[in-house]
Design a protein around this motif. Structure first.
Motif, PDB file in Angstrom:
ATOM      1  N   SER A  27      -8.735 -11.181  41.841  1.00  0.00           N
ATOM      2  CA  SER A  27      -8.677 -11.939  40.586  1.00  0.00           C
ATOM      3  C   SER A  27      -8.453 -13.430  40.801  1.00  0.00           C
ATOM      4  N   LEU A  28      -8.467 -13.896  42.055  1.00  0.00           N
ATOM      5  CA  LEU A  28      -8.245 -15.317  42.331  1.00  0.00           C
ATOM      6  C   LEU A  28      -9.469 -16.142  41.952  1.00  0.00           C
ATOM      7  N   GLN A  29      -9.219 -17.369  41.484  1.00  0.00           N
ATOM      8  CA  GLN A  29     -10.287 -18.285  41.094  1.00  0.00           C
ATOM      9  C   GLN A  29     -10.040 -19.639  41.744  1.00  0.00           C
ATOM     10  N   TRP A  30     -11.122 -20.417  41.919  1.00  0.00           N
ATOM     11  CA  TRP A  30     -11.006 -21.775  42.451  1.00  0.00           C
ATOM     12  C   TRP A  30     -10.518 -22.699  41.348  1.00  0.00           C
ATOM     13  N   PHE A  31      -9.261 -23.013  41.301  1.00  0.00           N
ATOM     14  CA  PHE A  31      -8.666 -23.948  40.353  1.00  0.00           C
ATOM     15  C   PHE A  31      -9.117 -23.684  38.917  1.00  0.00           C
ATOM     16  N   GLY A  32      -9.120 -22.417  38.560  1.00  0.00           N
ATOM     17  CA  GLY A  32      -9.468 -22.025  37.203  1.00  0.00           C
ATOM     18  C   GLY A  32     -10.956 -21.927  36.940  1.00  0.00           C
ATOM     19  N   GLY A  33     -11.787 -22.192  37.928  1.00  0.00           N
ATOM     20  CA  GLY A  33     -13.242 -22.159  37.752  1.00  0.00           C
ATOM     21  C   GLY A  33     -13.835 -20.840  38.194  1.00  0.00           C
ATOM     22  N   ALA A  34     -14.777 -20.930  39.121  1.00  0.00           N
ATOM     23  CA  ALA A  34     -15.495 -19.754  39.612  1.00  0.00           C
ATOM     24  C   ALA A  34     -14.566 -18.829  40.395  1.00  0.00           C
ATOM     25  N   PRO A  35     -14.809 -17.521  40.298  1.00  0.00           N
ATOM     26  CA  PRO A  35     -13.974 -16.586  41.055  1.00  0.00           C
ATOM     27  C   PRO A  35     -14.185 -16.737  42.561  1.00  0.00           C
ATOM     28  N   LEU A  36     -13.147 -16.478  43.299  1.00  0.00           N
ATOM     29  CA  LEU A  36     -13.190 -16.535  44.765  1.00  0.00           C
ATOM     30  C   LEU A  36     -13.945 -15.300  45.248  1.00  0.00           C
ATOM     31  N   GLU A  37     -15.022 -15.497  45.956  1.00  0.00           N
ATOM     32  CA  GLU A  37     -15.870 -14.374  46.363  1.00  0.00           C
ATOM     33  C   GLU A  37     -15.621 -13.993  47.818  1.00  0.00           C
ATOM     34  N   TRP A  38     -14.363 -13.859  48.185  1.00  0.00           N
ATOM     35  CA  TRP A  38     -13.982 -13.438  49.533  1.00  0.00           C
ATOM     36  C   TRP A  38     -13.512 -11.994  49.466  1.00  0.00           C
ATOM     37  N   SER A  39     -13.576 -11.318  50.592  1.00  0.00           N
ATOM     38  CA  SER A  39     -13.018  -9.963  50.648  1.00  0.00           C
ATOM     39  C   SER A  39     -11.489 -10.064  50.601  1.00  0.00           C
ATOM     40  N   ALA A  40     -10.856  -8.958  50.239  1.00  0.00           N
ATOM     41  CA  ALA A  40      -9.398  -8.951  50.159  1.00  0.00           C
ATOM     42  C   ALA A  40      -8.769  -9.278  51.512  1.00  0.00           C
ATOM     43  N   SER A  41      -9.330  -8.742  52.590  1.00  0.00           N
ATOM     44  CA  SER A  41      -8.746  -9.013  53.910  1.00  0.00           C
ATOM     45  C   SER A  41      -8.912 -10.480  54.305  1.00  0.00           C
ATOM     46  N   ALA A  42      -9.993 -11.134  53.869  1.00  0.00           N
ATOM     47  CA  ALA A  42     -10.157 -12.562  54.144  1.00  0.00           C
ATOM     48  C   ALA A  42      -9.100 -13.374  53.400  1.00  0.00           C
ATOM     49  N   THR A  50      -5.776 -12.901  55.155  1.00  0.00           N
ATOM     50  CA  THR A  50      -5.726 -13.608  56.433  1.00  0.00           C
ATOM     51  C   THR A  50      -5.532 -15.107  56.232  1.00  0.00           C
ATOM     52  N   VAL A  51      -6.343 -15.699  55.359  1.00  0.00           N
ATOM     53  CA  VAL A  51      -6.229 -17.136  55.124  1.00  0.00           C
ATOM     54  C   VAL A  51      -4.862 -17.472  54.524  1.00  0.00           C
ATOM     55  N   ALA A  52      -4.410 -16.667  53.588  1.00  0.00           N
ATOM     56  CA  ALA A  52      -3.103 -16.911  52.978  1.00  0.00           C
ATOM     57  C   ALA A  52      -1.986 -16.818  54.019  1.00  0.00           C
ATOM     58  N   PHE A  53      -2.064 -15.838  54.910  1.00  0.00           N
ATOM     59  CA  PHE A  53      -1.042 -15.707  55.943  1.00  0.00           C
ATOM     60  C   PHE A  53      -0.984 -16.954  56.812  1.00  0.00           C
ATOM     61  N   PHE A  54      -2.142 -17.452  57.253  1.00  0.00           N
ATOM     62  CA  PHE A  54      -2.145 -18.637  58.109  1.00  0.00           C
ATOM     63  C   PHE A  54      -1.682 -19.890  57.360  1.00  0.00           C
ATOM     64  N   VAL A  55      -1.995 -19.990  56.081  1.00  0.00           N
ATOM     65  CA  VAL A  55      -1.492 -21.116  55.290  1.00  0.00           C
ATOM     66  C   VAL A  55       0.031 -21.024  55.162  1.00  0.00           C
ATOM     67  N   PHE A  56       0.532 -19.839  54.841  1.00  0.00           N
ATOM     68  CA  PHE A  56       1.985 -19.665  54.744  1.00  0.00           C
ATOM     69  C   PHE A  56       2.657 -19.988  56.071  1.00  0.00           C
ATOM     70  N   TRP A  57       2.083 -19.500  57.176  1.00  0.00           N
ATOM     71  CA  TRP A  57       2.649 -19.741  58.506  1.00  0.00           C
ATOM     72  C   TRP A  57       2.668 -21.230  58.830  1.00  0.00           C
ATOM     73  N   ALA A  58       1.575 -21.922  58.501  1.00  0.00           N
ATOM     74  CA  ALA A  58       1.501 -23.358  58.777  1.00  0.00           C
ATOM     75  C   ALA A  58       2.542 -24.134  57.970  1.00  0.00           C
ATOM     76  N   VAL A  59       2.702 -23.795  56.704  1.00  0.00           N
ATOM     77  CA  VAL A  59       3.658 -24.507  55.856  1.00  0.00           C
ATOM     78  C   VAL A  59       5.087 -24.262  56.328  1.00  0.00           C
ATOM     79  N   ILE A  60       5.424 -23.020  56.616  1.00  0.00           N
ATOM     80  CA  ILE A  60       6.781 -22.705  57.061  1.00  0.00           C
ATOM     81  C   ILE A  60       7.046 -23.307  58.442  1.00  0.00           C
ATOM     82  N   SER A  61       6.059 -23.296  59.333  1.00  0.00           N
ATOM     83  CA  SER A  61       6.209 -23.906  60.656  1.00  0.00           C
ATOM     84  C   SER A  61       6.408 -25.412  60.552  1.00  0.00           C
TER      85      SER A  61
END
Length: 96
Positions: free
Chosen positions: A37-52, A55-66
């Motif tokens: 159900s994720l969308q690009w800043f309220g616009g078009a829906p994000l057309e990535w697989s759930a695992s993608a 994965t991207v969210a995990f690396f973003v979280f890791w980078a921010v916390i690091s």
């Protein structure tokens, strides 16, 4: 086997806890958010697989916390903490 450098010890002291907390944050966020159900800043829906998305969210979280951990380490480090001091021997102090 050689003794780890101060940089290696500090890097691991930042990266390992941030890795664990990124996993915890991922579980908390995606227990509330459906990746389909994720969308690009309220616009078009994000057309990535759930695992993608996971994965991207995990690396973003890791980078921010690091980054937060690295900034904290930089603020705690004093000029007296040099490369020649034994690892784990000096307690962190506030700069004078």
């Amino acid at each position: 086997m050689s003794t780890p450098t101060r940089f290696t010890v500090r890097a691991l002291c930042i990266l390992w806890p941030s890795f664990l907390m990124a996993g915890v944050l991922e579980m908390l966020v995606f227990s509330l958010v459906d990746p389909s159900s994720l969308q690009w800043f309220g616009g078009a829906p994000l057309e990535w697989s759930a695992s993608a998305v996971y994965t991207v969210a995990f690396f973003v979280f890791w980078a921010v916390i690091s980054t937060a951990g690295a900034l904290t380490q930089m603020l705690v480090t004093t000029p007296a903490d040099d490369e020649h001091a034994p690892v784990g021997r000096s307690a962190p102090r506030w700069p004078n």
